[in-house]
Enzyme design. Sequence first.
Site, mmCIF file in Angstrom:
data_model
loop_
_atom_site.group_PDB
_atom_site.id
_atom_site.type_symbol
_atom_site.label_atom_id
_atom_site.label_comp_id
_atom_site.label_asym_id
_atom_site.label_seq_id
_atom_site.Cartn_x
_atom_site.Cartn_y
_atom_site.Cartn_z
ATOM 1 N N ARG A 118 7.488 -8.458 4.312
ATOM 2 C CA ARG A 118 6.990 -8.076 5.647
ATOM 3 C C ARG A 118 6.982 -9.262 6.613
ATOM 4 O O ARG A 118 7.243 -9.091 7.798
ATOM 5 C CB ARG A 118 5.574 -7.512 5.534
ATOM 6 C CG ARG A 118 5.565 -6.116 4.988
ATOM 7 C CD ARG A 118 4.172 -5.585 4.908
ATOM 8 N NE ARG A 118 4.208 -4.175 4.525
ATOM 9 C CZ ARG A 118 3.147 -3.458 4.271
ATOM 10 N NH1 ARG A 118 1.948 -3.986 4.341
ATOM 11 N NH2 ARG A 118 3.265 -2.189 3.942
ATOM 12 N N LYS A 138 -3.455 7.716 -6.026
ATOM 13 C CA LYS A 138 -4.262 8.892 -5.689
ATOM 14 C C LYS A 138 -3.536 9.982 -4.913
ATOM 15 O O LYS A 138 -2.801 9.689 -3.972
ATOM 16 C CB LYS A 138 -5.462 8.441 -4.859
ATOM 17 C CG LYS A 138 -6.452 7.647 -5.664
ATOM 18 C CD LYS A 138 -7.656 7.346 -4.844
ATOM 19 C CE LYS A 138 -8.697 6.663 -5.703
ATOM 20 N NZ LYS A 138 -9.750 6.072 -4.907
ATOM 21 N N GLY A 172 3.744 -0.843 0.301
ATOM 22 C CA GLY A 172 3.431 -2.173 -0.222
ATOM 23 C C GLY A 172 3.739 -2.343 -1.694
ATOM 24 O O GLY A 172 4.459 -3.258 -2.091
ATOM 25 N N GLY A 221 1.796 4.012 4.215
ATOM 26 C CA GLY A 221 1.207 5.223 4.780
ATOM 27 C C GLY A 221 2.009 5.728 5.972
ATOM 28 O O GLY A 221 2.257 6.935 6.113
HETATM 29 P P1 AMP Z 1 -0.697 3.443 -4.193
HETATM 30 O O1 AMP Z 1 -1.306 2.342 -3.386
HETATM 31 O O2 AMP Z 1 -1.409 4.741 -4.081
HETATM 32 O O3 AMP Z 1 0.794 3.552 -4.000
HETATM 33 O O4 AMP Z 1 -0.943 3.026 -5.715
HETATM 34 C C1 AMP Z 1 -0.336 1.932 -6.312
HETATM 35 C C2 AMP Z 1 -1.145 1.541 -7.498
HETATM 36 O O5 AMP Z 1 -1.251 2.650 -8.386
HETATM 37 C C3 AMP Z 1 -0.544 0.411 -8.302
HETATM 38 O O6 AMP Z 1 -1.375 -0.714 -8.184
HETATM 39 C C4 AMP Z 1 -0.514 0.938 -9.725
HETATM 40 O O7 AMP Z 1 -0.981 0.007 -10.685
HETATM 41 C C5 AMP Z 1 -1.459 2.119 -9.676
HETATM 42 N N1 AMP Z 1 -1.157 3.126 -10.699
HETATM 43 C C6 AMP Z 1 0.015 3.699 -10.960
HETATM 44 N N2 AMP Z 1 -0.084 4.525 -12.008
HETATM 45 C C7 AMP Z 1 -1.356 4.478 -12.427
HETATM 46 C C8 AMP Z 1 -2.074 5.095 -13.493
HETATM 47 N N3 AMP Z 1 -1.485 5.944 -14.321
HETATM 48 N N4 AMP Z 1 -3.390 4.796 -13.644
HETATM 49 C C9 AMP Z 1 -3.998 3.912 -12.802
HETATM 50 N N5 AMP Z 1 -3.379 3.306 -11.765
HETATM 51 C C10 AMP Z 1 -2.066 3.581 -11.585
#
Ligand code: AMP
Length: 403
Positions: A37, A194, A347, A370
């Site tokens: 970035r 999430k 990110g 996002g």
């Molecule tokens: P996001 O910011 O929503 O794209 O989430 C990215 C994060 O999700 C990363 O830091 C991953 O380590 C975490 N992640 C991916 N799969 C899992 C999982 N099965 N359980 C917990 N965290 C996860």
Amino acid sequence: MTILVKIADLDLSGKRVLVREDYNVPIKDGEIEDDTRIYASLLTLNKILDTGAKVMIMSHLGRPKEGEFDEAFSLAPIAKCLSSLLDRKVPLVKDWLDEIDMENREIVLCENVRFETGEIANEDELARKMAALCNVYVNDAFATAHRVQASTHGVAKYAPVSAAGPLLITELKTLSRALKDPAKPMVAVVGGSKVSSKLTILESLSKKVDQLIVGGGIANTFLKAAGYNVGKSLYEEGLVEKAKKIMAAAKESGGEIPLPVDVVCAKEFSAHADASIKGIENIEDDDMILDVGPETIARFTDILGQAQTIVWNGPLGVFEFDRFSAGTRALAESIAISDAFSIAGGGDTLSAITKFGVSNKISYISTGGGAFLEFLGGKKLPAVAILEESARAWAAMERGREY
Ligand code: AMP
């Protein structure tokens, strides 16, 4: 058609230009882990500096408590990185809202905007103070364009002129072009932690694309919705019903969402936890699903192999831990060898792309997370909408001047 004021439309010589960039980059032990970035913003900064302007940069980093300075969220590592990339000193200014004393062609970095009370709530008082610093506000931060905050939105209302930076314009143009008439089949991979943070996009993409693949904690919520035990895995109980609806809608439109058939589990969330591969029907109550298994990887790879357009945001597992990174690595490598037009953003996705060394094999890498998702979902980005409003006001004023 989107009408925006561009920096080339303006005479910036000697002007005070306040630029919003997104330097929310991963930092570990004071070292920047991925400077994509920061690197991407250099074109904008050099263009503005070349005009003879005074350049003040704003950015946020992480989620510090508003109204307080916190060393852990200081932009000091960014100032150091920028100084090295631009080959000139970029001072970090702590109390930047008071006044910034500068000469033409100087550049400074303002300390984390999220230390200022009112940033997140887009408070007018703060937005006006920011606007008072400059003659021209330039928003170049595509990655925060979905946020209605003082430094992305409010300031654009009050600055004398508000323009879109080259990075923002390139992102908007490239993504619009790529998504206007995508080659089919189009596959979207949405992973990460999430469902709640990606709900709108999951709903809209499930209708738009030929095949939606979910991964990470998101897949866990879908697995729960499909009736599987997910043990201690990260999932969102409150979104199980929504996940059921998304799955049903995708099935109805001919693209059933493929759920993991096997996964990599651990008993604790740790880089050194023992990893075991299990069929999805064998998850125990104390298991945590941290990655997809080899059979699932093979199925996803097969789907990706047939795609003509691939959109990717979010990892398939906890890729930061090597033992649980195989799924995300395989995904990155499948996209890299595919002939499809591929777009990736976000990110964590950028970090994964860098970690697995496939940066130059993805057709287009967006700096947005996002914002990238909201744009894909067909939403108008609020920071762009306010720039359009400013552009209309500016055009009317310019026309007035011609008489
Ligand atoms: P996001 O910011 O929503 O794209 O989430 C990215 C994060 O999700 C990363 O830091 C991953 O380590 C975490 N992640 C991916 N799969 C899992 C999982 N099965 N359980 C917990 N965290 C996860």
